[in-house]
Design a protein around this motif. Structure first.
Motif, PDB file in Angstrom:
ATOM      1  N   GLY A  16       0.703  -1.245  -0.024  1.00 15.39           N
ATOM      2  CA  GLY A  16      -0.007   0.033  -0.234  1.00 15.39           C
ATOM      3  C   GLY A  16       0.783   1.399  -0.072  1.00 15.39           C
ATOM      4  O   GLY A  16       0.054   2.557   0.228  1.00 15.39           O
ATOM      5  N   TYR A  17       2.187   0.925  -0.143  1.00 19.56           N
ATOM      6  CA  TYR A  17       2.923   2.424  -0.192  1.00 19.56           C
ATOM      7  C   TYR A  17       2.851   2.964  -1.574  1.00 19.56           C
ATOM      8  O   TYR A  17       2.683   2.218  -2.328  1.00 19.56           O
ATOM      9  CB  TYR A  17       4.372   2.028   0.363  1.00 19.56           C
ATOM     10  CG  TYR A  17       4.591   2.207   1.861  1.00 19.56           C
ATOM     11  CD1 TYR A  17       5.391   3.181   2.321  1.00 19.56           C
ATOM     12  CD2 TYR A  17       4.093   1.120   2.517  1.00 19.56           C
ATOM     13  CE1 TYR A  17       5.707   3.234   3.799  1.00 19.56           C
ATOM     14  CE2 TYR A  17       4.004   1.231   3.961  1.00 19.56           C
ATOM     15  CZ  TYR A  17       4.833   2.098   4.546  1.00 19.56           C
ATOM     16  OH  TYR A  17       5.153   2.295   6.052  1.00 19.56           O
ATOM     17  N   ASP A  18       2.928   4.382  -1.495  1.00 23.42           N
ATOM     18  CA  ASP A  18       3.006   5.080  -2.784  1.00 23.42           C
ATOM     19  C   ASP A  18       4.385   4.778  -3.575  1.00 23.42           C
ATOM     20  O   ASP A  18       5.551   5.195  -3.023  1.00 23.42           O
ATOM     21  CB  ASP A  18       3.009   6.496  -2.559  1.00 23.42           C
ATOM     22  CG  ASP A  18       3.031   7.456  -3.505  1.00 23.42           C
ATOM     23  OD1 ASP A  18       3.610   7.094  -4.603  1.00 23.42           O
ATOM     24  OD2 ASP A  18       2.350   8.808  -3.520  1.00 23.42           O
ATOM     25  N   PRO A  19       4.376   4.324  -4.716  1.00 24.91           N
ATOM     26  CA  PRO A  19       5.958   3.907  -5.496  1.00 24.91           C
ATOM     27  C   PRO A  19       6.555   5.286  -5.746  1.00 24.91           C
ATOM     28  O   PRO A  19       7.766   5.365  -5.795  1.00 24.91           O
ATOM     29  CB  PRO A  19       5.359   3.304  -6.724  1.00 24.91           C
ATOM     30  CG  PRO A  19       3.890   3.379  -6.715  1.00 24.91           C
ATOM     31  CD  PRO A  19       3.278   3.924  -5.597  1.00 24.91           C
ATOM     32  N   VAL A  20       5.665   6.292  -6.119  1.00 24.10           N
ATOM     33  CA  VAL A  20       6.369   7.594  -6.467  1.00 24.10           C
ATOM     34  C   VAL A  20       7.179   8.082  -5.439  1.00 24.10           C
ATOM     35  O   VAL A  20       7.956   8.545  -5.611  1.00 24.10           O
ATOM     36  CB  VAL A  20       5.383   8.489  -7.296  1.00 24.10           C
ATOM     37  CG1 VAL A  20       6.029   9.756  -7.664  1.00 24.10           C
ATOM     38  CG2 VAL A  20       4.833   7.681  -8.384  1.00 24.10           C
ATOM     39  N   SER A  21       6.755   8.080  -4.280  1.00 23.57           N
ATOM     40  CA  SER A  21       7.023   8.745  -3.094  1.00 23.57           C
ATOM     41  C   SER A  21       8.541   8.417  -2.903  1.00 23.57           C
ATOM     42  O   SER A  21       9.306   9.001  -2.189  1.00 23.57           O
ATOM     43  CB  SER A  21       6.157   8.708  -1.565  1.00 23.57           C
ATOM     44  OG  SER A  21       6.394   7.151  -1.327  1.00 23.57           O
ATOM     45  N   TYR A  22       9.111   7.073  -3.036  1.00 26.23           N
ATOM     46  CA  TYR A  22      10.250   6.738  -2.907  1.00 26.23           C
ATOM     47  C   TYR A  22      11.375   7.519  -3.654  1.00 26.23           C
ATOM     48  O   TYR A  22      12.468   7.826  -3.228  1.00 26.23           O
ATOM     49  CB  TYR A  22      10.486   5.294  -3.337  1.00 26.23           C
ATOM     50  CG  TYR A  22       9.729   4.029  -2.531  1.00 26.23           C
ATOM     51  CD1 TYR A  22      10.527   3.744  -1.367  1.00 26.23           C
ATOM     52  CD2 TYR A  22       8.494   3.841  -2.713  1.00 26.23           C
ATOM     53  CE1 TYR A  22       9.864   2.736  -0.762  1.00 26.23           C
ATOM     54  CE2 TYR A  22       8.024   2.973  -1.918  1.00 26.23           C
ATOM     55  CZ  TYR A  22       8.339   2.324  -0.949  1.00 26.23           C
ATOM     56  OH  TYR A  22       7.912   1.269  -0.015  1.00 26.23           O
ATOM     57  N   ALA A  56       1.830   8.169 -16.174  1.00 25.44           N
ATOM     58  CA  ALA A  56       2.657   8.814 -17.316  1.00 25.44           C
ATOM     59  C   ALA A  56       3.764   7.645 -17.800  1.00 25.44           C
ATOM     60  O   ALA A  56       3.970   7.504 -18.773  1.00 25.44           O
ATOM     61  CB  ALA A  56       2.911   9.931 -17.030  1.00 25.44           C
ATOM     62  N   ASP A  57       4.304   7.333 -16.519  1.00 24.18           N
ATOM     63  CA  ASP A  57       5.416   5.983 -16.941  1.00 24.18           C
ATOM     64  C   ASP A  57       5.254   5.462 -15.598  1.00 24.18           C
ATOM     65  O   ASP A  57       6.415   5.344 -14.977  1.00 24.18           O
ATOM     66  CB  ASP A  57       6.403   6.974 -17.043  1.00 24.18           C
ATOM     67  CG  ASP A  57       7.797   6.174 -17.423  1.00 24.18           C
ATOM     68  OD1 ASP A  57       7.462   4.792 -17.875  1.00 24.18           O
ATOM     69  OD2 ASP A  57       8.877   6.851 -17.552  1.00 24.18           O
ATOM     70  N   PRO A  58       4.400   4.187 -15.811  1.00 19.40           N
ATOM     71  CA  PRO A  58       4.518   3.219 -14.431  1.00 19.40           C
ATOM     72  C   PRO A  58       5.759   2.449 -14.365  1.00 19.40           C
ATOM     73  O   PRO A  58       6.294   2.245 -13.212  1.00 19.40           O
ATOM     74  CB  PRO A  58       3.399   2.200 -14.816  1.00 19.40           C
ATOM     75  CG  PRO A  58       2.737   2.844 -16.185  1.00 19.40           C
ATOM     76  CD  PRO A  58       3.575   3.893 -16.541  1.00 19.40           C
ATOM     77  N   GLU A  59       6.455   2.191 -15.588  1.00 21.83           N
ATOM     78  CA  GLU A  59       7.682   1.498 -15.578  1.00 21.83           C
ATOM     79  C   GLU A  59       8.910   2.061 -14.728  1.00 21.83           C
ATOM     80  O   GLU A  59       9.818   1.477 -14.169  1.00 21.83           O
ATOM     81  CB  GLU A  59       8.331   1.113 -16.893  1.00 21.83           C
ATOM     82  CG  GLU A  59       7.614  -0.265 -17.460  1.00 21.83           C
ATOM     83  CD  GLU A  59       7.704  -1.671 -16.428  1.00 21.83           C
ATOM     84  OE1 GLU A  59       9.030  -1.859 -16.168  1.00 21.83           O
ATOM     85  OE2 GLU A  59       6.622  -2.270 -16.286  1.00 21.83           O
ATOM     86  N   ALA A  60       8.690   3.485 -14.552  1.00 26.51           N
ATOM     87  CA  ALA A  60       9.766   4.265 -13.915  1.00 26.51           C
ATOM     88  C   ALA A  60       9.728   4.167 -12.465  1.00 26.51           C
ATOM     89  O   ALA A  60      10.666   4.271 -11.667  1.00 26.51           O
ATOM     90  CB  ALA A  60       9.503   5.629 -14.390  1.00 26.51           C
TER      91      ALA A  60
END
Length: 129
Positions: A16-22, A56-60
């Motif tokens: 449940g953590y935000d992947p972008v926040s890392y 916009a760019d999930p793989e990133a």
């Protein structure tokens, strides 16, 4: 070949953590009301801006090795992670086990190049214990 993804029973990635926040500051728990699906996984986000970046760019942003412990993958195993034990290298997110059995992140950092090569090879092969 389809690779396994470390998901909760509700198909949520990174606990449940935000992947972008890392990549922005530090890992933040996501909000189930701000979610996006990528592949078979649902990702939660701390805010709409992070969700938009992901879409916009999930793989990133998705974690390497399906969100399993990078050290364990290098050994041909799939082990869950502590979402707050992580490292971003070359704009890629690596997650690590950190629990009763110890913290695997220092092991990764001791020889990151070899560990990454081993994990990449094991992941490509797809043969896990």
């Amino acid at each position: 070949m389809s690779h396994p993804i470390n998901l909760t029973e509700q198909n949520v990635a990174i606990n449940g953590y935000d992947p972008v926040s890392y990549f922005v500051d530090q890992p933040l728990p996501g909000n189930p009301d701000i979610a996006a699906t990528y592949g078979e996984a649902t990702y939660y986000f701390a805010n709409a801006e992070n969700k938009a970046k992901f879409e916009a760019d999930p793989e990133a942003y998705v974690p390497q090795y399906g969100g399993f412990c990078a050290v364990a993958v290098s050994e041909g195993k799939l082990v869950p992670v502590n979402p707050e034990t992580y490292k971003v290298t070359d704009n890629k997110l690596y997650l690590f086990y950190n629990g009763e059995g110890g913290n695997t992140k220092p092991q990764w950092e001791a020889d990151e190049t070899t560990m990454k090569n081993n994990a990449d090879a094991a992941w490509a092969k797809g043969d896990f214990v």
